[in-house]
Structure formats: structure tokens, C-alpha cells
Enzyme design. Structure first.
Site, PDB file in Angstrom:
ATOM      1  N   GLU A   1       3.622  -0.976   7.349  1.00  0.00           N
ATOM      2  CA  GLU A   1       4.965  -1.555   7.228  1.00  0.00           C
ATOM      3  C   GLU A   1       5.943  -0.952   8.225  1.00  0.00           C
ATOM      4  O   GLU A   1       7.053  -1.457   8.390  1.00  0.00           O
ATOM      5  CB  GLU A   1       5.489  -1.391   5.796  1.00  0.00           C
TER       6      GLU A   1
ATOM      7  N   SER B   1      -4.327   8.747   6.677  1.00  0.00           N
ATOM      8  CA  SER B   1      -4.422  10.161   6.340  1.00  0.00           C
ATOM      9  C   SER B   1      -5.591  10.404   5.397  1.00  0.00           C
ATOM     10  O   SER B   1      -6.044   9.497   4.685  1.00  0.00           O
ATOM     11  CB  SER B   1      -3.119  10.632   5.683  1.00  0.00           C
TER      12      SER B   1
ATOM     13  N   CYS C   1      -5.185  10.460  15.541  1.00  0.00           N
ATOM     14  CA  CYS C   1      -6.152  11.202  14.726  1.00  0.00           C
ATOM     15  C   CYS C   1      -7.152  11.945  15.594  1.00  0.00           C
ATOM     16  O   CYS C   1      -7.846  12.845  15.122  1.00  0.00           O
ATOM     17  CB  CYS C   1      -6.874  10.271  13.773  1.00  0.00           C
TER      18      CYS C   1
END
Length: 506
Positions: A182, A232, A287
Site C-alpha cells: 500500500e 520481513s 533484502c
């Protein structure tokens, strides 16, 4: 200054159309460079998400029955539309994510590798065939699409990760629902228009904007067959456990705490250049970013830290509109505050701040979400800044006495996404690649991200489930295999029943 009238209200993309939200709940989309709200994104209700799933299910059979060659043709047209609309895509990505133009170009290029692989779906959909396995029976396997599948994507790669999650899924015949972050929904909505122009049937590509309500419906709805997630580690674990509980095929990629081991024989000037790009590019919001550099030996560490201090001090932080900018802001004010708090805790736990990104004028004066490049030396296991993934430009130096110590520390960490070693010693490199317990390994490569036609995934807390995101394993993840045994009789020669399994002696 952006006025209230200039703030756009975004939509979903359902059934081939832009659809206004009905929940009366909205999230704010920021331009991280200015700190201003640029759009309102609707947050789908359970009912809206369910409606999108039902429309995808209704569209699936026709797409499933479309030849794989025709499906690949649509994917090829989509790929061409991305390249034709590159400039507009770049502006959207940079506006809502704060990336530099060059970083956004690199993201699109890597995303296209996944599209290119998906164009080759006819090859990856091939099964196996065996003639006369026994009793004049032929056996073969065939791959079929799953049905409706969902992808939940992160903010840090608005186009690369969604393309990696969805291109193959579409090419092998599934209907795909994307729940984009979002924070960066505009890129996904623009990509929706390109899929429609490419000729993808309505309902095969869906974008549902939302938060946990939408995610939970995707996880629990029995129509959705598979979930692909990137984000995450705590959320990846939740996605995997919840999706698996409801009988779905799930691959959930989590965070990383990626290390660069530096041997004494390495060229430290080259190492420093490699580290800076791998550590601070995209404001370290990757990441696969290098979080920690591990020089082996005191002399190596002292010399390397001196080189890094000078180079990091010359990095330019600012807007993507400035071609001299090395990296831009982080995604939100909350992220900025969390990164600064992590630096402060690291300092209080005994780390030495070599370069302090908190002190830049742009960090103090701009309304954008800027954090400057920060390097902490003398970081040790047990410190929060060592153990936790810091999704921003605060990087660590962990000094080790030997390669064995480096391997031991890396293998003990709960995350195992990527790691690399810089050395000219082949034996050291072989020892490292053999013994390290990490999913993606580099030798003299700053960020060991595989190309799109190789599999991508980490180990340990960086990955939940068995599927891969990039690479040919996607064709397996998004399909189910039937194994079929068939025999065609010319005429019955016996009326006797056979109670044993047929064998190759029959």
C-alpha cells in the site's frame, strides 16, 4: 506544495477494470523525497477481496484452456509494452519509492529477466513420457495450472518483485491476484494497464490494494491455491503458517542480514567500491543489501575502515531528480525514525560510529525521509544492530580473526539470505562456498542475486516453504503434475482378471 485537490484517489484493478474502493478506508501514499502525500489508496474490505477472487476464478478456465504458445505471446507483448513505456514507469517508481532513476532502471531490467523466463513457459511446461512401462502401458506426466494464485509484494521493489512473482504464474495458465504494498500502489496499477493492452483476458490479472484484511482473506479463502510473499521475516512466518494451515502452497521470503567477508589478500580498493554500492544502494532497502562487512585480521580491518570512511563521506544523498544523487530517502518517516533509533542503540551498546548519517543537513532540514550513509565499527554479536535487519543505510563492521570465525558467526545467525567473500585464494573461496549455510553465495560478487533464470531463495529465517521466487522452479510451484498411465487395446484376448500390478515383464 501539494494541495488537497492534487492528491489522487487510487483504485483497485478487478475484472479488467479500474474499480473504486467501497470500504471507505484509505491509506496515504507519500513521495518520500518531499514527505508529501501524493495519493490515497483504498484498503479493500473482506467482501471486496472476495469479489475479486470470485471474478478471477470465473476467468480462469478459459485462460487455462488457452494454448501455452498463445499465453506466451501475450507475455511477450506485455514485455514489449514495459520497454516502450519505460520513461513513464521510471517516473512512477521514483515518485512513490524515492529511488534514483538509475536504480529504478536496474529494477525494471531485473524484473524483465523474470518476464523473459516466463515467455519460455512452453519449454518449462513439458512433461515426461515413457513407452511400454509394462503390459503395453505408456506413462506420462503433464503440468496443469493451479487456478487462482496470489502474490503479496513489498514496497522496496514496486515492479521487480511483482514481475518475479506473477509472470510465470500467468504464463503457465493461472489467474493472479496481486496485493501490492500500500506504500507503492501506483506502479502496480500502471502495470495493470499494460497487461490489458497486451491482450490478457479480464480477470486473469487483478490488483487488490489493502492491508491485513485483504491479506487474511487471500490466506483463508479456499479458492486461492497458492501464495507467494516477499517481506520481513516475522510477516513471512505468519504468511507461511497461516496459508499452510488453510491448505495452500506457500513460498514466503523474509529478511536478510547479508555479510561480505574480506580476506587479507583481497584488493581493498575494489572491496570498498563493491561494498558501498551493495550496502547503500536504494538507501539499503534491499533484502539482499550487504548489512555487515567482515574483514579478516586487524590490519585488514584497519586499512579497510580507513578507505571506507573516505568513500562514504563523499556519497551524495538527495532527490532522484538530481543526477548526482547516489541514493534517496527511505520509504517513510517511521522507517527514518527506526533507523536513527537503531544507530543510537548500537552506539550505546559499544559500537563506534565512523560515518554518521544523522548529521547531514538534508536529514535535519528536509521534509523528506532521508537518512545519510552510516558505518558502525566494532559491532559484535548480541548487539541489536548486528542481530536485527536494519532496513536503511546503517551498516556494520564486524572484525574477525579468521575465515573459520566468519563462517561460524554467519552460520549461527537466524537469517541466511545472501553472503559473499572477496579473495584471490581459490581454496578459501571453495571452503567458504562449501561450509556456509546461506541460500545465495557470491565470490568476488558484491550482491549475489541470481539472474532471472536461476532460482532465488535464502535459508533459515529468510525463507519459509520450498518454492523459489525467481527461476525455473516457479513453473513447478505454480503448476500441479498429473502422472497418467494409458493402454489402448486392439481387442480382448483374455477375460481373466489381473490382481497384480503390471510390470515390465507383462
Amino acid at each position: 506544495m501539494t494541495t488537497a485537490q492534487e492528491v489522487k484517489t487510487l483504485t483497485h484493478f478487478i475484472g479488467g477494470e479500474l474499480v473504486e474502493g467501497k470500504s471507505n478506508r484509505f491509506g496515504s501514499v507519500f513521495n518520500p523525497t518531499t514527505g508529501e502525500v501524493i495519493a490515497k489508496v483504498p484498503l479493500a474490505s473482506v467482501e471486496e477481496t472476495r469479489e475479486a477472487i470470485n471474478k478471477a476464478q470465473a476467468a480462469f478456465p478459459k485462460w487455462r484452456d488457452t494454448s501455452v504458445a498463445k499465453r506466451s505471446e501475450v507475455v511477450l507483448k506485455f514485455r514489449n509494452l514495459i520497454t516502450e513505456n519505460m520513461e513513464e514507469l521510471l517516473q512512477i517508481i521514483c515518485t512513490e519509492s524515492g529511488k534514483t532513476i538509475e536504480d529504478a532502471k536496474g529494477e525494471i531490467t531485473r524484473g524483465l529477466e523474470s518476464v523473459d523466463l516466463a515467455i519460455g513457459a512452453p519449454h518449462l511446461m513439458k512433461g515426461e513420457y515413457s513407452v511400454n512401462v509394462g503390459g503395453q502401458i505408456n506413462a506420462y506426466s503433464a503440468k496443469y495450472p493451479l487456478g487462482v494464485v496470489a502474490a503479496i509484494s513489498p514496497f522496496n521493489f514496486p515492479i521487480m518483485v511483482p514481475l518475479a512473482q506473477t509472470s510465470m504464474a500467468i504464463a503457465v495458465g493461472n489467474a493472479v491476484i496481486l496485493k501490492a504494498s500500500e506504500r507503492v500502489p501506483m506502479t502496480a496499477l500502471y502495470v495493470s494497464e499494460l497487461w490489458k493492452k497486451a491482450g490478457l483476458p479480464d480477470g486473469i490479472w487483478t490488483v487488490v490494494n489493502g492491508d491485513k484484511d485483504a491479506v487474511n482473506e487471500l490466506l483463508e479463502n479456499s479458492i486461492v491455491e497458492a501464495i507467494s510473499f516477499v517481506g520481513s521475516t516475522p510477516v513471512a512466518k505468519y504468511i507461511y503458517e497461516t496459508g499452510s494451515k488453510y491448505g495452500k502452497r506457500v513460498t514466503a521470503l523474509g529478511g536478510g542480514k547479508n555479510n561480505m567477508v574480506v580476506m587479507p589478500d583481497a584488493d581493498l580498493e575494489q572491496v570498498a567500491n563493491a561494498f558501498i554500492g551493495a550496502a547503500y544502494g536504494a538507501a539499503s532497502q534491499r533484502c539482499m543489501a550487504i548489512s555487515t562487512i567482515m574483514p579478516v585480521g586487524k590490519d585488514t580491518a584497519d586499512r579497510l575502515v580507513g578507505i571506507l570512511k573516505e568513500k562514504i563521506s563523499n556519497l551524495k544523498v538527495g532527490s532522484y531528480t538530481n543526477p548526482e544523487t547516489d541514493f534517496g530517502p527511505v520509504i517513510s518517516q517511521q522507517s527514518k525514525e527506526a533507523i536513527i533509533a537503531a544507530i543510537e542503540r548500537g552506539e550505546s551498546e559499544g559500537a563506534t560510529v565512523i560515518c554518521d548519517g544523522r548529521e547531514l543537513d538534508i536529514v535535519k532540514e528536509s521534509k523528506g525521509f532521508f537518512v545519510g550513509p552510516t558505518l558502525l565499527d566494532n559491532v559484535k554479536p548480541g548487539m541489536e544492530i548486528y542481530e536485527q535487519e536494519i532496513f536503511g543505510p546503517a551498516r556494520n563492521v564486524v572484525r574477525v580473526d579468521s575465515l573459520d570465525e566468519a563462517i561460524q558467526l554467519i552460520n549461527k545467525h537466524e537469517l541466511g539470505n545472501g553472503v559473499t567473500i572477496f579473495t584471490n585464494d581459490g581454496l578459501a573461496a571453495r571452503k567458504f562456498t562449501t561450509e556456509i549455510d546461506v541460500g545465495m553465495v557470491g565470490v568476488n560478487v558484491p550482491i549475489p542475486i541470481p539472474v532471472g533464470y536461476h532460482n532465488f531463495a535464502g535459508f533459515k529465517g529468510s525463507r519459509f516453504g520450498e518454492g523459489h521466487m525467481f527461476g525455473p522452479d516457479q513453473a513447478r510451484f505454480f503448476t500441479k503434475t498429473k502422472t497418467i498411465s494409458e493402454r489402448w487395446m486392439e481387442g480382448s484376448t483374455s477375460t481373466a482378471s489381473t490382481f497384480a500390478f503390471p510390470s515390465n515383464n507383462d
